[in-house]
Design an enzyme around this catalytic site. Structure first.
Site, PDB file in Angstrom:
ATOM      1  N   LYS A 181      42.663  71.548  33.531  1.00  0.00           N
ATOM      2  CA  LYS A 181      42.159  71.596  34.906  1.00  0.00           C
ATOM      3  C   LYS A 181      42.580  70.343  35.682  1.00  0.00           C
ATOM      4  CE  LYS A 181      39.549  73.102  38.365  1.00  0.00           C
ATOM      5  NZ  LYS A 181      39.163  71.970  39.169  1.00  0.00           N
ATOM      6  N   GLU A 232      47.859  70.872  42.509  1.00  0.00           N
ATOM      7  CA  GLU A 232      47.267  71.286  43.793  1.00  0.00           C
ATOM      8  C   GLU A 232      47.524  70.233  44.868  1.00  0.00           C
ATOM      9  OE1 GLU A 232      42.763  70.991  44.908  1.00  0.00           O
ATOM     10  OE2 GLU A 232      43.064  72.817  43.741  1.00  0.00           O
TER      11      GLU A 232
END
Length: 324
Positions: free
Chosen positions: A188, A195
């Site tokens: 993550k 991102e």
């Protein structure tokens, strides 16, 4: 199955709702009693403290912690562990550093308590879209909680397996057991680092488009471009289409100048950790590092690019700029 949700903020409350929609029995706790009361009115079992929450769970117990990373998560894990016993499972679904997961898992193992780290992506839209889950920790505990992961995840979402891939496996359903303690949050962490880079690329591109009509440019090379139309166009058939582009198109449709954003772009930690991991591994990560530094600069001198970044962050995660 029965599971507790600790932390009923932007994501925790909706995760509890999604679980209840899929037939799970949720016991909920938050420091804000109004948040608990709201979920109770929707069918959850409320608790006024973590000790009461533990009492309302049938052994072997499972609790999902969804609070901000850092001391708040650390304290929640410690307090919950004081009321749990061997065979119970604690899941940290926030954005903790993976090294903290490794440490916590070892500490809890001394009492026989099982620990999972679950990187959770989906933001404020997860209730309807589902949550992409990256799970690390005890493999047996992960298997036990698979009904929970399956309910939280998006499912197939109409997306066929990648060409050349043998169909099957949980990844196609939107959740994956990634490996031992820390693996879920490590995946993550890198996800969030990527991102940053994707968002920065969009933001800089839109900034170039917006400034294509500057008087300093040759008159026959100036273009007064409609960014709302361009983003809407790119959503259809373009190789740069994505959910982040969808959010940008929505923000520009509502306010083409993004005057409701200052351009102050916060970073929540994972970008820094991703860069540090790249350093530890001697992996060049120029784009991700530059994207992180751009966020630092945004707090001093705001550009249209940073307004685009700010709009995307609010779009997918409900993140509001400081002072708003």
């Amino acid at each position: 199955m029965q599971i507790a949700m600790v932390g009923l903020g932007r994501m925790g409350a909706n995760m509890a709702r999604r679980l209840m929609r899929n037939g799970h029995d949720c016991v909920v706790y938050d420091r804000n009693p109004d948040a608990v009361a709201q979920l109770v009115s929707e069918g959850a079992t409320g608790a006024a403290s973590l000790s009461e929450l533990a009492e309302k769970l049938a052994p072997p117990r499972a609790a999902w912690i969804m609070v901000p990373s850092g001391d708040i998560t650390e304290n929640a894990v410690k307090e919950l562990a004081a009321h749990f016993a061997a065979g119970d499972v604690i899941v940290d679904g926030g954005n903790s550093h993976f090294k903290d997961d490794v440490r916590r898992a070892k500490v809890l193992a001394a009492s026989g308590i099982l620990y999972l780290d679950a990187g959770t992506s989906g933001g404020v839209w997860g209730l309807e879209r589902g949550y992409c889950l990256m799970v690390g920790g005890d493999a047996g505990a992960a298997k036990k909680l698979e009904p929970v992961f399956r309910s939280l995840a998006p499912g197939g979402s109409g997306i066929p397996p990648s060409p050349g891939r043998t169909p099957g496996g949980s990844a196609e359903q939107g959740y994956l057991y990634c490996g031992p303690s820390g693996a879920g949050h490590f995946v993550k962490m890198v996800h969030n680092g990527i991102e940053y880079g994707l968002m920065q690329a969009y933001a800089e591109g839109f900034d170039i488009l917006k400034n294509a009509n500057l008087e300093s440019l040759p008159e026959d090379q100036r273009y007064d471009l409609d960014l709302a139309d361009i983003t809407e166009l790119w959503r259809r058939g373009s190789v740069v289409s994505s959910w982040l582009l969808d959010l940008s198109a929505e923000a520009l449709a509502r306010n083409p100048d993004l005057s409701n954003y200052s351009g102050f772009v916060q970073d929540s930690g994972e970008g820094r950790w991703t860069v540090q991991a790249a350093i530890d591994e001697s992996v060049p990560a120029e784009v991700l590092t530059a994207a992180l530094f751009a966020r630092f600069r945004s707090r001093q001198d705001h550009t249209f690019a940073e307004k685009v970044l700010s709009a995307m962050r609010q779009g997918f995660g409900g993140h509001v700029e400081p002072g708003k």
